[in-house]
Design an enzyme around this catalytic site. Sequence first.
Site, PDB file in Angstrom:
ATOM      1  N   ASP A 195      -7.353  -6.206   6.860  1.00 41.09           N
ATOM      2  CA  ASP A 195      -5.942  -6.632   6.090  1.00 41.09           C
ATOM      3  C   ASP A 195      -5.064  -7.642   7.328  1.00 41.09           C
ATOM      4  O   ASP A 195      -4.572  -8.445   6.440  1.00 41.09           O
ATOM      5  CB  ASP A 195      -5.133  -5.672   7.075  1.00 41.09           C
ATOM      6  CG  ASP A 195      -3.584  -5.722   6.566  1.00 41.09           C
ATOM      7  OD1 ASP A 195      -3.552  -6.096   5.858  1.00 41.09           O
ATOM      8  OD2 ASP A 195      -2.647  -5.078   7.660  1.00 41.09           O
ATOM      9  N   ASP A 244       0.247   0.967   3.518  1.00 42.73           N
ATOM     10  CA  ASP A 244       0.972   0.856   5.129  1.00 42.73           C
ATOM     11  C   ASP A 244       1.724   1.917   5.352  1.00 42.73           C
ATOM     12  O   ASP A 244       1.839   2.445   6.771  1.00 42.73           O
ATOM     13  CB  ASP A 244       1.692  -0.174   5.060  1.00 42.73           C
ATOM     14  CG  ASP A 244       1.467  -1.560   5.039  1.00 42.73           C
ATOM     15  OD1 ASP A 244      -0.179  -2.096   5.369  1.00 42.73           O
ATOM     16  OD2 ASP A 244       1.764  -2.395   4.242  1.00 42.73           O
TER      17      ASP A 244
END
Length: 492
Positions: A341, A393
């Site tokens: 990420d 997420d």
Amino acid sequence: MERAVTVVILSLVFLASQISCQEAILHVSNGNTEREYCIVHNHSWTPLSQSLEAAVQYPLVNMTSTMLCNNATVFPDVKGKALVVMRGGCDFSQKALLAQSLGATALLLASNKTLITPSANDSEYAKVHIPLALMRYRDFLEAQKVFGENMEVKLYAPPQSKLDPSIAVMLLIAIVTVALGGFWSGACERDRLNGGADGGEGGGNKADSGELFLYSPLKVVIFVAMMCGMLVLMYFFYNVLVYVIIAIFCLASASALFSCLDAVMEKIGCGTLRYEHLSIILASVCITIAVIWGVYRNEDRWIWILQDLLGIAFCLNFMKTISLSNFKICVILLTLLLVYDVFFVFITPFFTKVWVYVFIKFFFLPVVMRVPRFSAWAQNLCGMQFSILGYGDIIVPGLLVAYCSRFDVWINSRKKIYFVSCCIAYLLGMIMTFAVMLLSGMGQPALLYLVPFTLITSAVVAGCRGEMRQFWAGTTYEVRGASKPVWHSADI
């Protein structure tokens, strides 16, 4: 494949809020009727008023028959009035200087192309003292039909608040989805163990319930490597793979929505196994919703509702279906995805200038929750503005929450101490993500905050309770095929 595609773009989702345009509002009236249209301006030119009340009203002169690039043409009297001319033929600054020399008080450029922020050389900005903005030519034609040639206009640019109510809605969607997914995973585990203890068939084989365990570190590494590979393929073959991903999402989300609704029906005593006709009805409803989304997916005004509904169902079913076997696997997976990420959000832009372009393409894939920005009135006139959150997420920390929920079942924790603690940590991590995003004014990789919050909290709880060894080892009995845990803890 849908699992890999789902998490492929999870690290990109917060960048969308950074793609900014200088949108404003054109208020048109004739004394009886009022309409508002999108315009795009540049703050470096003469700034616009921030409210309708403070804006100055000008009569509008239609000069769309010309591009206003030279003064050889005989122009009507435009002193103290706003002009609308066609875009193109010469620079924005040349048009603005000519309109200013004619005595015009504002200049609108009607465009048949995509609206862009009008710009010029730095030396040109100081020479122009009248507002300049672009508007859609089709909007001008619509205004002509409504008002005729008798139009009064005001140009204003309301400030956009950083703190939008959509953030609270997004936060609620995230925490509710994670909590429900974790609870569902724990409930399925309890039913499975109870079925095994009663001598039923449910406790013997995880595959019978359609669930899949990730218990090998090598498989986790391969899983993350496949995600990186998919991202590269998406860049080179986007025009083909986009339709593959849309088709996969429609099938996977329809199936997930059916699983969620079936579980609800079973809970209230109307399960599809008992009433077979309900299965057909539910399947028809789920398929219809997915097909409607697929057909109207580019309709921003309302389709986000269906996308969020299907996305929530997809995340819930993913968390219930994919199980991490122990805390070690959780640490490996979440840490790798954290590095992934951060790398693609913070590091990649230093290597390539096309990254933002790549992200803009990915933003239109069905991998994000979307909630309209309620306070972005001017921006929504030009095109719906959204607060977005990637499915990843929710899913990635959600897998840890689901593991904590199952661990509570294994140790007979009545207060669900691990599950509740991990949910609270997830909530705090999300709040931290939004806070840093608002304070810094730039998008944040959510996993940068969610992973440390959830992992550290879970480890601290296990350490304080003296159960770290069991929590780290997890479901080794699952791999060996035992029907029940090999360790127990006192009721809590």
